[in-house]
Write an enzyme that holds these catalytic residues in place. Structure first.
Site, mmCIF file in Angstrom:
data_model
loop_
_atom_site.group_PDB
_atom_site.id
_atom_site.type_symbol
_atom_site.label_atom_id
_atom_site.label_comp_id
_atom_site.label_asym_id
_atom_site.label_seq_id
_atom_site.Cartn_x
_atom_site.Cartn_y
_atom_site.Cartn_z
ATOM 1 N N HIS A 169 -3.317 7.013 3.136
ATOM 2 C CA HIS A 169 -3.722 5.750 2.503
ATOM 3 C C HIS A 169 -5.079 5.354 3.069
ATOM 4 O O HIS A 169 -5.302 5.425 4.277
ATOM 5 C CB HIS A 169 -2.671 4.676 2.799
ATOM 6 C CG HIS A 169 -3.141 3.298 2.497
ATOM 7 N ND1 HIS A 169 -3.727 2.960 1.299
ATOM 8 C CD2 HIS A 169 -3.133 2.155 3.237
ATOM 9 C CE1 HIS A 169 -4.055 1.686 1.314
ATOM 10 N NE2 HIS A 169 -3.707 1.168 2.481
ATOM 11 N N CYS A 216 0.814 -1.221 0.000
ATOM 12 C CA CYS A 216 0.000 0.000 0.000
ATOM 13 C C CYS A 216 0.847 1.271 0.000
ATOM 14 O O CYS A 216 0.341 2.362 -0.278
ATOM 15 C CB CYS A 216 -0.937 0.011 1.205
ATOM 16 S SG CYS A 216 -1.920 -1.480 1.311
ATOM 17 N N ASN A 257 -10.124 -0.368 0.214
ATOM 18 C CA ASN A 257 -8.668 -0.236 0.258
ATOM 19 C C ASN A 257 -8.096 -0.719 -1.075
ATOM 20 O O ASN A 257 -8.128 -1.916 -1.362
ATOM 21 C CB ASN A 257 -8.146 -1.084 1.433
ATOM 22 C CG ASN A 257 -6.636 -1.066 1.575
ATOM 23 O OD1 ASN A 257 -5.920 -0.661 0.665
ATOM 24 N ND2 ASN A 257 -6.144 -1.514 2.712
HETATM 25 O O1 UT7 Z 1 -3.703 -1.521 3.841
HETATM 26 C C1 UT7 Z 1 -2.704 -1.494 4.786
HETATM 27 C C2 UT7 Z 1 -2.579 -2.718 5.578
HETATM 28 N N1 UT7 Z 1 -3.813 -3.136 6.214
HETATM 29 C C3 UT7 Z 1 -4.302 -2.501 7.282
HETATM 30 O O2 UT7 Z 1 -3.804 -1.507 7.710
HETATM 31 C C4 UT7 Z 1 -5.516 -3.163 7.893
HETATM 32 C C5 UT7 Z 1 -5.723 -2.657 9.254
HETATM 33 N N2 UT7 Z 1 -6.760 -3.402 9.983
HETATM 34 C C6 UT7 Z 1 -8.070 -3.208 9.825
HETATM 35 O O3 UT7 Z 1 -8.516 -2.428 9.015
HETATM 36 C C7 UT7 Z 1 -8.970 -3.930 10.814
HETATM 37 O O4 UT7 Z 1 -8.178 -4.632 11.729
HETATM 38 C C8 UT7 Z 1 -9.963 -4.913 10.125
HETATM 39 C C9 UT7 Z 1 -11.056 -4.144 9.400
HETATM 40 C C10 UT7 Z 1 -9.253 -5.842 9.173
HETATM 41 C C11 UT7 Z 1 -10.659 -5.765 11.193
HETATM 42 O O5 UT7 Z 1 -11.299 -4.942 12.153
HETATM 43 P P1 UT7 Z 1 -11.066 -5.139 13.706
HETATM 44 O O6 UT7 Z 1 -11.916 -4.174 14.372
HETATM 45 O O7 UT7 Z 1 -9.595 -5.056 13.951
HETATM 46 O O8 UT7 Z 1 -11.631 -6.590 13.944
HETATM 47 P P2 UT7 Z 1 -10.894 -7.864 14.591
HETATM 48 O O9 UT7 Z 1 -9.986 -8.501 13.598
HETATM 49 O O10 UT7 Z 1 -10.341 -7.514 15.926
HETATM 50 O O11 UT7 Z 1 -12.124 -8.829 14.806
HETATM 51 C C12 UT7 Z 1 -13.159 -8.508 15.754
HETATM 52 C C13 UT7 Z 1 -14.305 -9.472 15.546
HETATM 53 C C14 UT7 Z 1 -13.880 -10.928 15.491
HETATM 54 O O12 UT7 Z 1 -14.898 -11.713 16.077
HETATM 55 P P3 UT7 Z 1 -14.752 -12.250 17.590
HETATM 56 O O13 UT7 Z 1 -13.507 -13.106 17.590
HETATM 57 O O14 UT7 Z 1 -14.623 -11.031 18.434
HETATM 58 O O15 UT7 Z 1 -16.008 -13.017 17.787
HETATM 59 C C15 UT7 Z 1 -13.857 -11.226 14.013
HETATM 60 O O16 UT7 Z 1 -14.060 -12.599 13.732
HETATM 61 O O17 UT7 Z 1 -14.934 -9.175 14.300
HETATM 62 C C16 UT7 Z 1 -15.020 -10.401 13.534
HETATM 63 N N3 UT7 Z 1 -14.935 -10.035 12.121
HETATM 64 C C17 UT7 Z 1 -16.015 -9.782 11.370
HETATM 65 N N4 UT7 Z 1 -17.330 -9.803 11.644
HETATM 66 C C18 UT7 Z 1 -18.181 -9.505 10.654
HETATM 67 C C19 UT7 Z 1 -13.821 -9.872 11.359
HETATM 68 N N5 UT7 Z 1 -14.171 -9.525 10.117
HETATM 69 C C20 UT7 Z 1 -15.528 -9.487 10.084
HETATM 70 C C21 UT7 Z 1 -16.470 -9.190 9.088
HETATM 71 N N6 UT7 Z 1 -17.790 -9.192 9.408
HETATM 72 N N7 UT7 Z 1 -16.100 -8.868 7.843
#
Ligand code: UT7
Length: 327
Positions: free
Chosen positions: A254, A114, A284
């Site tokens: 970004h 990115c 993204n």
């Molecule tokens: O582009 C440059 C490099 N990439 C980044 O910088 C990405 C940065 N990270 C992010 O944007 C976020 O971490 C994400 C959008 C990928 C994920 O969001 P988050 O708030 O960090 O969620 P998490 O991974 O901590 O997951 C929280 C919960 C989990 O469920 P449990 O274990 O709490 O029951 C996940 O399984 O949200 C769940 N989850 C979802 N639920 C519904 C993860 N993805 C989804 C989804 N829909 N798409």
């Protein structure tokens, strides 16, 4: 007085196909509410099976050249930042060069995820400033949706496709790129990676069946690193160029996640009104996200001559960067 490298024109392009949160609800266990509140994304562009990265890159580059009224034959260098090349060989840069008819240019690909566009600006900047080249196209182009596993809800809701291009040329020393810096930390390699398909894990039926060619991401861990690194590198280059956030007309980060953008802006003390966001419409788009946003801002009249623009990026690698430009 010497010259600086300036962005004299821009362009962008993306597929006509749209993948909405409602579409994703039908194919993976997610919801519009979750995606919107956790990322700010409502839709992303998705290439069709017969579309590929260089097509969008060429359209974006042509737009930039036409707007500057520069013929492709005058371009000395094409840098294509991409993590989703048309193919391994030749480089997407060379394919773009042939399509544009930029027969006097050197062309290559730059792999910095990115951060690719800011890595491209940073490497090209000194070549222009020292007079080695005159016109350079720096392009960020991706069809990431072909590397996304649509059974993995933690990645498939985020990424989108598109391309943005900037044409660089010498400008007066008080304009153009005033400060720029890029940083990497390979210790974070496995936070965002695609393990299969290279020389370490060659392609076999097993690697394909187990989805090793898809992107895998520890988003939660990357989130914190992204906020920290984009904030500190932005502060560093502002300080180096003797400016503060009060001097910035626009901050173009970004577009990874609206919550990352908000956190960086808050830590930098940048007013919400100067922060540009299009993540709602594009998701993204990795290396394409900053040049698409930059071109949108220019076309919407948000950037006029004399304005100071700060751009900051973070991506897999990990890689990050920031660039300060006076238009
Ligand atoms: O582009 C440059 C490099 N990439 C980044 O910088 C990405 C940065 N990270 C992010 O944007 C976020 O971490 C994400 C959008 C990928 C994920 O969001 P988050 O708030 O960090 O969620 P998490 O991974 O901590 O997951 C929280 C919960 C989990 O469920 P449990 O274990 O709490 O029951 C996940 O399984 O949200 C769940 N989850 C979802 N639920 C519904 C993860 N993805 C989804 C989804 N829909 N798409």
């Amino acid at each position: 007085m010497g010259l600086n490298a300036g962005i004299i024109s821009t362009g962008h392009s993306y597929p006509s196909g749209v993948l909405t949160n409602a579409d994703l609800e039908k194919i993976v266990d997610t919801s519009d509410e979750w995606i919107t509140s956790r990322t700010g994304i409502k839709q992303r562009r998705k290439a069709g099976s017969d579309e590929y990265t260089s097509q969008f890159a060429v359209k974006a580059a042509r737009q930039a050249l036409e707007r500057a009224q520069i013929d492709a034959s005058e371009v000395n260098l094409i840098v294509c930042a991409t993590t989703s090349p048309d193919q391994i060989l030749p480089s997407t840069g060379c394919l773009i060069q042939a399509e544009l008819g930029a027969n006097n240019a050197a062309a290559y690909d730059l792999f910095a995820a990115c951060s690719g566009f800011l890595y491209g600006l940073t490497t090209v900047e000194s070549m222009i400033r020292t007079g080695q080249i005159k016109y350079a196209l720096v392009i960020g182009a991706e069809v990431l949706t072909k590397y996304v596993d649509y059974t993995d809800r933690s990645t498939c809701v985020i990424f989108g496709d598109g391309a943005g291009a900037a044409l660089l040329a010498p400008v007066a020393a008080d304009k153009g790129i005033l400060a720029t810096k890029i940083v990497s930390d390979g210790r974070f390699a496995e936070q965002l990676y695609s393990p299969g398909g290279g020389t370490r894990m060659g392609t076999t039926h097993e690697t394909i069946d187990s989805g090793q060619h898809f992107f895998k991401m520890k988003g939660n861990e990357l989130f914190k690193i992204a906020v920290r690194s984009m904030t500190s590198i932005s502060q560093e280059i502002l300080e180096k160029a003797n400016y503060t956030t009060d001097d910035i007309k626009l901050f173009i980060p970004h577009q990874a996640n609206q919550r990352i953008t908000d956190a960086v802006a808050q830590k930098l003390g940048v007013n919400e009104s100067v922060v540009y966001s299009n993540i709602e419409f594009h998701g993204n788009t990795s290396s394409a996200s900053i040049p698409i946003a930059l071109d949108e801002c220019i076309q919407q009249g948000k950037i006029v001559e004399g304005d100071l623009i700060l751009m900051a990026s973070f991506g897999g690698g990990a890689t990050w960067g920031a660039t300060l430009v006076r238009f």
